[in-house]
Design a protein around this motif. Structure first.
Motif, short mmCIF file in Angstrom:
data_model
loop_
_atom_site.label_atom_id
_atom_site.label_comp_id
_atom_site.label_asym_id
_atom_site.label_seq_id
_atom_site.Cartn_x
_atom_site.Cartn_y
_atom_site.Cartn_z
N LYS A 377 0.91 -1.17 -0.05
CA LYS A 377 -0.06 -0.24 -0.18
C LYS A 377 0.83 1.10 -0.05
O LYS A 377 1.70 1.07 0.86
N THR A 378 0.43 2.13 -0.81
CA THR A 378 1.45 3.58 -1.08
C THR A 378 0.86 4.51 0.04
O THR A 378 1.24 5.72 0.12
N ASP A 379 -0.28 4.32 0.84
CA ASP A 379 -0.93 5.41 1.73
C ASP A 379 -0.48 4.87 3.09
O ASP A 379 -0.76 5.48 4.05
N PRO A 411 5.35 8.03 0.29
CA PRO A 411 3.86 8.25 0.36
C PRO A 411 3.81 9.77 0.18
O PRO A 411 3.67 10.70 0.88
N ALA A 413 1.47 11.70 -0.81
CA ALA A 413 0.59 12.42 0.10
C ALA A 413 0.88 13.19 1.16
O ALA A 413 0.20 14.34 1.39
#
Length: 815
Positions: A377-379, A411, A413
């Motif tokens: 998962k990249t979040d 990440p 974000a």
């Protein structure tokens, strides 16, 4: 071995004085973002990784790169234009969007603009009624790809060019047409190119951008200075080894020379988030030229690693030719490119590793521990203790894999943070540096000059703007860089017999599904892991069957069949995607494969049971309820409706292929690098290959000689489907009627014994084997000429004897 969490807790029994702590059982608050951060649309854009540019205009017919503006529109006549082919090629090669040059510098518009007569409306193509932009938009929706549009500010044809007031009104009139006519637009391209002899002109870019935001708020805008996406400073497709997604747009001017180096690297701690887009053409020129060839596979892979692998999106230009088609040689090269990327990245050699971090944010292992770099998962992410600007994550690898590609992701974000790092491997009892770099960003791919074999790898962040956050780490093997690592075990002979690596073994299991027998062969380290993988694959097949079976009243297909004639039916996203693919294949085959053949199948099935042939009236009524054009899909609302009553979807022609594709995708997600999945001994999909073998060996049966082989093929990262009528048929009055119905005639196909097709997906192979079965030899050959990725072996009944045909089939066949 003790559990990893226990080991880490023993290493950090209490947080250091002054560090974060959970309060009253509440979770530790996350780190603060490092501003600036991307918008939602910028995140979606970056995650696409690959978009395709389509340069097409009058230049395609004049053999020029830049036009003159005075071309006669009558030269624009692409007699075989197929926007569906353009978009299918993009989708099958893994691209997520297409960007069309709606107007290049010559001013010729590919849509019927009300503001100029220099357009397709003045050309002989489609008798002046054509709209290239509209056809590409429709094809993109049908294939599930996003649409982007390029509208050149420089216009060599428009008389008002140079009059800032008048031309800016003119340009915004055309921009408004494009933004309001063709549905959602994902990217708007503002090119700064302008010839030396072009008149002075100040473009109202602020007004252009405001119009895009107003009419297409989800679109990213490209230019040298953004505001969403920036040019990377060259047309080779290479980002800088240091590549910040941040930039100071006040230091950039659209079209100004001499700023390539700044754009190539971005600016550390720049005030705006404007990531780079690497644009490059598959050929030497941007437009098609008959004397140019596509770049080699090695060149494309180098571009990928220096664009996507350096925190960029790759915008690869693939220009259609003067017939309106993407040339077969370009399609073949893109297929090679897709297969190569899948081969490199389908298997993550870090799967199953244990991760140990130098420190953990708030000592919260569950949310910020080192294991987060392995969760896919990249979040989610590993974060070190508050205030630390460096740190490390060590991977204890399962067994001792060999790799030559390292993948690291931040990440984004939370902003871009890492400014320097190195990767080390435990070799001969000591840590040895195997790669080093500066920025990471969304994705950094380090290719190693020599493959490394080790059981421990360590990422060391040496410098960061704030606490370094790492979302993902992966290890891969690129056979184009190095020879394949040696594998233990004998070479494959009559079946898969040897191991994937020194500890993997071959496992096999069967399962009843999709109305037949499903079988999976795969390599896994132990029986427990193999059982988990079998369960995942068969569960995915069962889910597909539950959704698609028209024999189950609760399935989505049955519900659609009941309700879609009364009005639009909203359906599950995956079912919608499947039906979109089915309609696309129905169109590609000219209705020879038809997802609505159900009423005809029922009529002929009843005849087989009753022994009475259907009457002309029964066939006429069934044909009136068939026809894929009677199915309408709305992408925006995700609805399906039938234009007439009695239409029935029948997935029999491609349901097995779709189930295999979904199950294979699930296995790839779980790290499987070598597997063969089959349904009913007629449909197969291969993941990788057994060791020391070119692929999974599939025997094609001879329809006229039971128990003998017609051919053999090694299947690797491809799918295969065989259609025949040797088992399912009935005989009436001495005449044999097979179970495969020609939707166009409404009758069982005749004159064909067996068709075998290999393609990039089992869904596509299933559809084409069905379609080719109902065609004669010449029609089949014509269809295959339009699908250069397919390989086929065809057996026809020719006046009492048989006729064998093959197209791109690797095994020599005696005709």
């Amino acid at each position: 071995m003790r559990p990893l969490a226990l080991c880490l807790l023993l290493m950090f029994p209490t947080p250091p004085v002054g560090s974060l702590k959970a309060q009253d059982g509440r979770p530790v608050p996350p780190p603060r973002p490092q501003l600036p951060v991307p918008t939602g649309r910028q995140l979606e854009w970056q995650e696409d990784e690959l978009r395709m540019f389509l340069h097409f205009t009058v230049n395609t017919f004049t053999d020029r790169e830049w036009g003159t503006g005075d071309e006669d529109p009558s030269i624009f006549d692409p007699t075989r234009l197929d926007a569906g082919q353009w978009v299918r090629v993009a989708r099958e090669a893994g691209f997520k969007a297409v960007i069309l040059t709606a107007k290049h510098h010559d001013g010729f518009t590919l849509w019927p603009s009300e503001f100029t007569n220099h357009s397709v409306a003045s050309s002989p193509w489609r008798d002046g009624q054509g709209d290239v932009v509209g056809e590409v938009a429709e094809a993109a929706r049908a294939e599930g790809l996003e649409l982007g549009l390029y509208l050149s500010p420089w216009d060599m044809h428009e008389p008002s060019y140079g009059d800032e007031e008048e031309y800016n009104r003119f340009y915004q009139g055309q921009l408004r047409e494009l933004l309001s006519r063709y549905g959602p637009i994902a990217e708007v391209w503002f090119d700064g190119a302008k010839g030396e002899n072009a008149g002075e002109m100040s473009y109202a870019f602020d007004e252009y951008r405001a119009l895009v935001r107003q009419l297409q708020p989800g679109a990213v805008m490209f230019s040298d200075e953004g505001p969403d996406v920036r040019w990377i400073g060259n047309e080779r497709g290479f980002a800088g080894e240091t590549n910040w997604s941040t930039l100071d747009p006040t230091k950039v001017e659209i079209g100004k020379p001499g700023q390539g180096d700044y754009l190539n690297a971005g600016e550390r701690e720049g005030p705006a988030w404007i990531p780079g887009e690497c644009d490059v053409s598959i050929r030497r020129g941007w437009f098609w030229h008959p004397d140019q060839e596509p770049k080699s596979l090695d060149q494309l892979l180098e571009i990928y690693f220096k664009s996507v692998g350096r925190n960029c999106l790759l915008l690869l230009n693939v220009p259609p030719n003067d017939q309106g088609r993407i040339p077969a040689e370009d399609v073949a090269r893109l297929t090679e490119f897709r297969v190569a990327l899948d081969r490199i990245f389908a298997r993550d050699l870090a799967n199953g590793a244990e991760a140990e971090a130098s420190s953990v944010w708030g000592a919260d292992l569950h949310r910020y521990g080192g294991s987060k770099v392995l969760d896919g998962k990249t979040d989610t992410y590993w974060a070190p203790e508050e205030g630390e600007r460096s740190g490390s994550v060590t991977l204890g690898l399962p067994e001792t894999p060999t790799f030559n590609v390292i993948r690291i992701q931040e990440p984004i974000a939370m902003g871009q943070r890492v400014a320097a790092y190195r990767v080390e491997a435990w070799v001969d009892g000591a840590w040895k540096r195997i790669s080093m770099g500066t920025t990471i960003g969304y994705k950094k791919l380090d290719r190693l000059h020599e493959p490394v074999t080790t059981d421990r790898v360590r990422l060391v962040v040496e410098e960061a703007l704030a606490e370094p956050l790492i979302a993902e780490m992966g290890l891969h093997f690129d056979p184009h860089l190095s020879p394949e690592p040696d594998s233990a075990g004998p070479a494959l002979r009559s079946g898969p017999e040897s191991a994937q690596n020194p500890v993997d073994s071959l496992f096999q299991r069967q399962h009843q599904g999709m109305g037949t027998l499903a079988e999976v062969f795969l390599y896994a380290p132990n029986s427990g892991r193999a059982s988990e993988l079998f369960e995942a694959a068969f569960s995915e097949m069962d889910r597909v069957e539950a959704d698609l079976s028209r024999y189950r009243s609760a399935s989505e297909v049955s519900r659609i069949n009941r309700e879609a004639a009364r009005g639009p039916v909203t359906t599950d996203p995956m079912v919608f995607r499947f039906l979109r693919e089915a309609l696309s294949l129905s169109a590609r085959t000219g209705g020879a494969f038809d997802i609505t053949v159900g009423p005809l199948v029922e009529v002929w099935g009843s005849s087989g049971e009753s022994g009475i042939l259907p009457s002309k009236q029964e066939l006429s009524e069934a044909r009136a309820r068939s026809g894929w054009e009677r199915v309408v899909m709305d992408e925006d609302s995700r609805t399906i409706r039938f234009l007439t009553g009695g239409v029935e979807l029948d997935v029999g022609g491609i349901g097995k292929g779709w189930a295999l594709d979904r199950a294979a995708q699930r296995l790839r997600e779980l790290g499987v690098g070598s597997a063969l999945l089959g349904l009913g001994q007629s449909s197969y999909v291969a993941i990788g290959a057994p060791p020391e073998a070119p692929g999974w060996r599939i025997t094609i049966p001879d329809p006229d000689r039971p128990g003998q082989a017609l051919s053999e093929i090694w299947l690797r990262d491809r799918a295969l489907s065989t259609s025949g009528n040797t088992e399912k048929y009935f005989v009436l009055d001495g005449r044999r009627y097979g179970h495969i119905i020609d939707p166009r005639s409404g009758r069982p196909a005749e004159g064909t014994k067996q068709i075998t097709v290999t393609g990039s997906s089992a869904t596509e192979a299933d559809a084409f084997s069905t379609a080719l079965f109902v065609m004669g030899p010449e029609e089949a050959k014509s269809l295959l000429d339009e699908a250069p990725d397919l390989r086929a072996l065809l057996v026809f009944d020719h006046t009492g004897s048989r006729r064998l045909l093959s197209t791109r089939w690797p095994d020599p066949i005696e005709h």
